[in-house]
Structures are given as C-alpha cells and as structure tokens.
Design a protein around this motif. Structure first.
Motif, PDB file in Angstrom:
ATOM      1  N   ARG A   1       2.697   9.094  -3.865  1.00  0.00           N
ATOM      2  CA  ARG A   1       3.508   7.661  -4.373  1.00  0.00           C
ATOM      3  C   ARG A   1       2.505   6.724  -5.195  1.00  0.00           C
ATOM      4  N   THR A   2       3.180   6.687  -5.832  1.00  0.00           N
ATOM      5  CA  THR A   2       2.228   5.966  -6.986  1.00  0.00           C
ATOM      6  C   THR A   2       2.983   4.269  -6.776  1.00  0.00           C
ATOM      7  N   LEU A   3       1.507   3.607  -7.021  1.00  0.00           N
ATOM      8  CA  LEU A   3       1.328   1.956  -6.613  1.00  0.00           C
ATOM      9  C   LEU A   3       2.903   1.346  -7.571  1.00  0.00           C
TER      10      LEU A   3
ATOM     11  N   ARG B   1      10.379  -0.998  -2.406  1.00  0.00           N
ATOM     12  CA  ARG B   1      10.621  -1.743  -1.639  1.00  0.00           C
ATOM     13  C   ARG B   1      11.305  -2.949  -2.134  1.00  0.00           C
TER      14      ARG B   1
ATOM     15  N   GLU C   1       5.711   3.440  -7.823  1.00  0.00           N
ATOM     16  CA  GLU C   1       6.699   3.752  -7.159  1.00  0.00           C
ATOM     17  C   GLU C   1       7.264   2.973  -5.743  1.00  0.00           C
ATOM     18  N   GLU C   2       6.236   2.247  -5.468  1.00  0.00           N
ATOM     19  CA  GLU C   2       5.470   1.578  -3.941  1.00  0.00           C
ATOM     20  C   GLU C   2       6.526   0.505  -4.142  1.00  0.00           C
ATOM     21  N   TYR C   3       6.263  -0.320  -5.131  1.00  0.00           N
ATOM     22  CA  TYR C   3       6.916  -1.963  -5.747  1.00  0.00           C
ATOM     23  C   TYR C   3       8.189  -1.088  -6.042  1.00  0.00           C
TER      24      TYR C   3
ATOM     25  N   TYR D   1       0.410  -1.208  -0.271  1.00  0.00           N
ATOM     26  CA  TYR D   1       0.419   0.352   0.373  1.00  0.00           C
ATOM     27  C   TYR D   1       0.521   1.219  -0.310  1.00  0.00           C
ATOM     28  N   PRO D   2       1.009   1.961  -1.288  1.00  0.00           N
ATOM     29  CA  PRO D   2       1.750   2.746  -0.940  1.00  0.00           C
ATOM     30  C   PRO D   2       0.718   4.331   0.172  1.00  0.00           C
TER      31      PRO D   2
END
Length: 503
Positions: free
Chosen positions: A129-131, A138, A133-135, A124-125
């Motif tokens: 932050r976009t999804l 991580r 970008e969050e992936y 969950y971003p």
C-alpha cells in the motif's frame, strides 16, 4: 473562526490558558465578531492510554478535566475543539488514534468536543500500500465514523500537508482530491512559522499563501482550503504584514483561526481582526476562493464573486518598496463601459470608478481590498484571470499573432484570460481570438465557436479540449502542447479564474 494555541505556545498549554483566552475573547469583541471556536492542539493528553484503551487528559495541566473545560467554554459562547493524530503517535509523541478511531470519537463526543483536528504524523503503510493510499484509508475511516454519529464533529484534515515536499505533486493533488469528500477543511501545506521559530514570518505566510493560490478548484460550500493559522502578534511582522495576512485569508474564504496570546493583542490588531466588511467577505455563502488575475513580480491581483453579485478585488504589494498600479476593470471580468461603486474595506470609504481602479503608493507588503457593486444593467461577470500551471507557476501566454506559449508570469494582458460560459478562452490582448486545439498543438485562431475552441475544466486541474479529448500540457520550456490526459500530472494541472464551472 476561532483560536488554537499551537503557533503561540505549542505544548506549553494548560487549563488556565484556555479559560483566560475565552474570557479575553469575550471582553475584546473577538467572540461577538464570529471567532466562536476554541481548539486545543497537541500535548493535552497523558503518554499512555488507560487500561481500557481510553485517552486521558493530563490532570496536572487540566485539573478540572476536559469535560469541565468544554462546559466552561460553551458557557462563554464558544465551541470546543480537540487535536488527535491518525498515526501511532501524535507529532508530540502522545498516543495516536490508529486502531482506536471509534473509541476516541465516542470519547471526544462524551467530553463535549464538536471539532476534530486530525494530524498525520507517524503514519506507516504496510507492504503493498502506498503512503497516499494509507492516508486515504485512515482519514476515510474517520469520515465513516464521524458521519454516522448523531452530531458529527467538524473534521479538519492535515493529510495534504504531508505530500508537499515531493518533487512530483501527483500524490498531493490526489490527496487534495479526496479530502473535500471526507471533511470540512484541510490544512494543505506547511505550518505557518511558530512564535519563537527561526526565519522570516512574512516569508512563511507567503509560502502558505502561494500554496493556497494553487487549490481554488477544490473549494466549495461545505469544504474550505486551510492555509493554517493567523499569527497577528508575531514580533517579526510589521502592521502592514499582519493586516495583509488577515485580508488575504479573508479573501480566500479560508478558516480564520488565531494562534496568538490573545491578551497581548493590541487595539489595532483587534480592530483589523474584527473588521466587519472583511469578515463578511470571508463568511460569504458563495465561498469562492479569490484567484490570481495577474502577477508581475510586485503586485498580486486577485478577484472573486460574492453571493449578492458584488465583485471582490484584492491587491498585494509583494515588493520591498511602496508602489502604484492601475487595474482595468476588464481584468475583473467587468465591462469598461459601465460605472461601478467601490467600497474600500479597510477604511469604509466609497467611490465610483469607470474603466480602471488606480492604487497609489501601496506600502511594501500591504494589501488593499475593494468590494465592487455592479448595477443591474452591468451585472454579468466573465471569469477572468491567469491560466497557469500549478507546478511550474508559469502562465499561459497568447499574442495577437496567434501564438500560444507558457512563460514566466509578468502581468501582461497576454496572460489574462477570459473564460466564457460556452467554454471558449481568449486573452485580453487578442479578444477576438480563441484558444484552439489543432492536433498536438494549440494556437489562437479567430473565434468561430467550433468544438476545437471549446474547453472543459475538471477539479483535477485538467483543461480538456472538447474536440480532441486531449489536455493542455506544459511541454519543454515555453511550449504549450496537447497530450492525452493523464492522472494528476504536473504538466497538466492548471489554475483558472474563480467562477469557471467544473466538469
């Protein structure tokens, strides 16, 4: 190459399953054929971390502990792999790695783990932050942690699989762009149907196969596209379908990770899984991914080069009845003037061909695979095959009249293109004409080696004209045009034959 439990038993795993699997893989020859990894998937841990934040295995399921299991597997000649998740929880709702990445990596290493499958559930971003970008953040953190270890773990990334269901593929392409930087393999699409799942297991395999055909440009030595597990004991598959599943994955140089009850595999299943010729193709150091030469609604024809200069031909009958076809060697980038040695990789038989290869009465959903040896005086190969938009799956089509369109793929010579080392592109239907950019339009004109007829191909899938700096674009239905190159736009991402150099 190896074993994972997920598609066969999902969360019904325990210590005995893995020790007995290891013993069976030794006795039936799978280990010696190269299947030397045994990986545990989700549900191996307890629902809570310990007081110091450490992960703990389920002691009921693994009474001797995972370090003991790792030593046992290694004593049998296997490497030891484990599953975790980049989110707050795993897909099975066990503790995820978020916030504990470094601690978990050190724990896995201390247990003897050398392969990590990192899933992407429950990510969950934060605001801003976009999804995607969050992936990236991580998985990039895990890459940084693993790369600094004295013995980095093999890193299997599942991030791309979470971006395949959107109407626009830009984020999927974007994730595919960074996973080769962070790890050694990435599962790019949906799960292959589990053992007890509803639906067609063959259709499930074909879904993942089709996804894989869109991504050849990303694969390179050190990184592999992963279309998910082999399921050779699935009861809904015919023997031809099982063999095709293996042959296609081998032709892709994809990971060969079996998710079956190893004890239940028949002699015939063990026989094709240990086929030395197909495993040699799969493990070829050039690691080219076979790409589509043509697709006509019945036959998918794929080809690629091998490290010793041989050419691979793989033909899949996707139709519902036995069918025959003939394939001109020019479609494989070879000269029709030469004679070539051909080895059938299923039965080991050898023959010679000139001009074409005939395939007689190939059963429904069956696959033939040929290894073609090239004599020294005919050893050059011109990358040849479909040039297609990976979003619409439509094929670039050129005619002797000079028109260029983007149409439903039909397997005609007008849709099979050669790409020369100088960057010119011509259809087999009009070999003396080259793809030419003229302002906002594209056509076929007599080849003159001008910059308007020179193209570069990027890992993004953009086919850019050297003269205009614009990119080939699928416009309204049937129309091919030139437009300013965008960022991972569906209309501008194209698949080209294997062997085309990337800009």
């Amino acid at each position: 190459m190896g074993f994972n439990n997920w598609n066969r038993v999902m969360c019904n795993l325990n210590e005995t399953l893995f020790t007995e699997t290891a013993d069976a893989m030794v006795s039936n020859g799978l280990r010696d054929a190269g299947y030397n990894r045994i990986n545990l998937d989700d549900c191996w841990m307890t629902y809570q971390r310990t007081e110091d934040g450490s992960l703990q295995w389920n002691e009921t399921l693994f009474p001797h502990g995972l370090p003991w299991l790792g030593r046992y597997l290694k004593s049998k000649g296997f490497k030891f792999g484990l599953y975790e998740d980049s989110g707050n929880m795993t897909c099975g709702e066990y503790p995820g790695s978020y916030g504990y990445e470094k601690q978990d990596a050190e724990t896995f290493t201390s247990w003897g783990v050398d392969y990590l499958k990192l899933d992407g559930c429950h990510v969950y971003p934060p605001d801003g932050r976009t999804l995607e970008e969050e992936y990236k953040l991580r998985y990039g953190l895990w890459h940084d942690i693993l790369s600094k270890m004295s013995k980095p773990l093999i890193f299997s990334e599942s991030a791309p699989a979470y971006f395949t269901s959107t109407t626009n593929s830009t984020d999927w392409y974007t994730v595919m762009g960074w996973v080769p930087i962070f790890g050694e393999l990435a599962r790019h699409s949906t799960d292959v149907l589990i053992y007890g799942g509803e639906g067609s297991s063959w259709d499930s395999i074909m879904v993942n196969y089709d996804f894989n055909t869109l991504l050849a440009r990303y694969q390179r030595p050190g990184y592999f596209n992963d279309p998910d597990f082999l399921i050779p004991d699935h009861p809904d598959l015919s023997m031809d379908e099982k063999r095709s599943h293996f042959a296609l994955w081998a032709s892709f140089s994809a990971p060969l990770i079996i998710s079956s009850y190893i004890h239940s595999l028949s002699r015939e299943e063990i026989s094709f899984l240990t086929n030395r010729d197909l495993i040699a193709v799969n493990q070829d150091p050039l690691v080219q991914q076979a790409t589509l030469v043509s697709r006509d609604g019945t036959f998918d024809v794929l080809s690629r080069s091998l490290a010793n200069g041989d050419r691979l031909l793989t033909v899949l009958n996707r139709g519902n009845t036995a069918s025959s076809t003939s394939i001109d060697v020019e479609r494989l980038g070879l000269s029709p003037k030469c004679s070539y040695g051909v080895k059938d990789l299923w039965d080991g038989s050898s023959s010679r061909i000139k001009g074409k290869i005939d395939i007689k009465d190939l059963p429904s959903h069956a696959t033939v695979v040929y290894r073609i040896s090239l004599p020294w005086h005919c050893s050059s190969v011109i990358p040849t095959g479909m040039l297609f938009n990976t979003a619409s799956k439509n094929c670039l089509t050129g005619t002797s009249h000079g028109t260029v369109s983007i149409e439903t793929c039909n397997g005609d010579d007008s849709q099979v293109w050669t790409v020369t080392s100088s960057g010119t592109i011509s259809p087999l239907s009009a070999k003396s004409r080259c793809l030419t950019a003229e302002g906002d339009s594209v056509s076929l004109a007599p080849c003159n080696h001008s910059s308007q007829q020179k193209w570069s191909y990027a890992v993004s899938g953009n086919l850019k004209n050297i003269h205009t700096g614009a990119c080939l674009t699928e416009g309204t239905p049937g129309i091919s045009i030139m437009r300013a190159c965008g960022f991972e736009k569906d209309s501008q991402v194209f698949g080209l034959p294997s062997g085309v150099p990337l800009d």
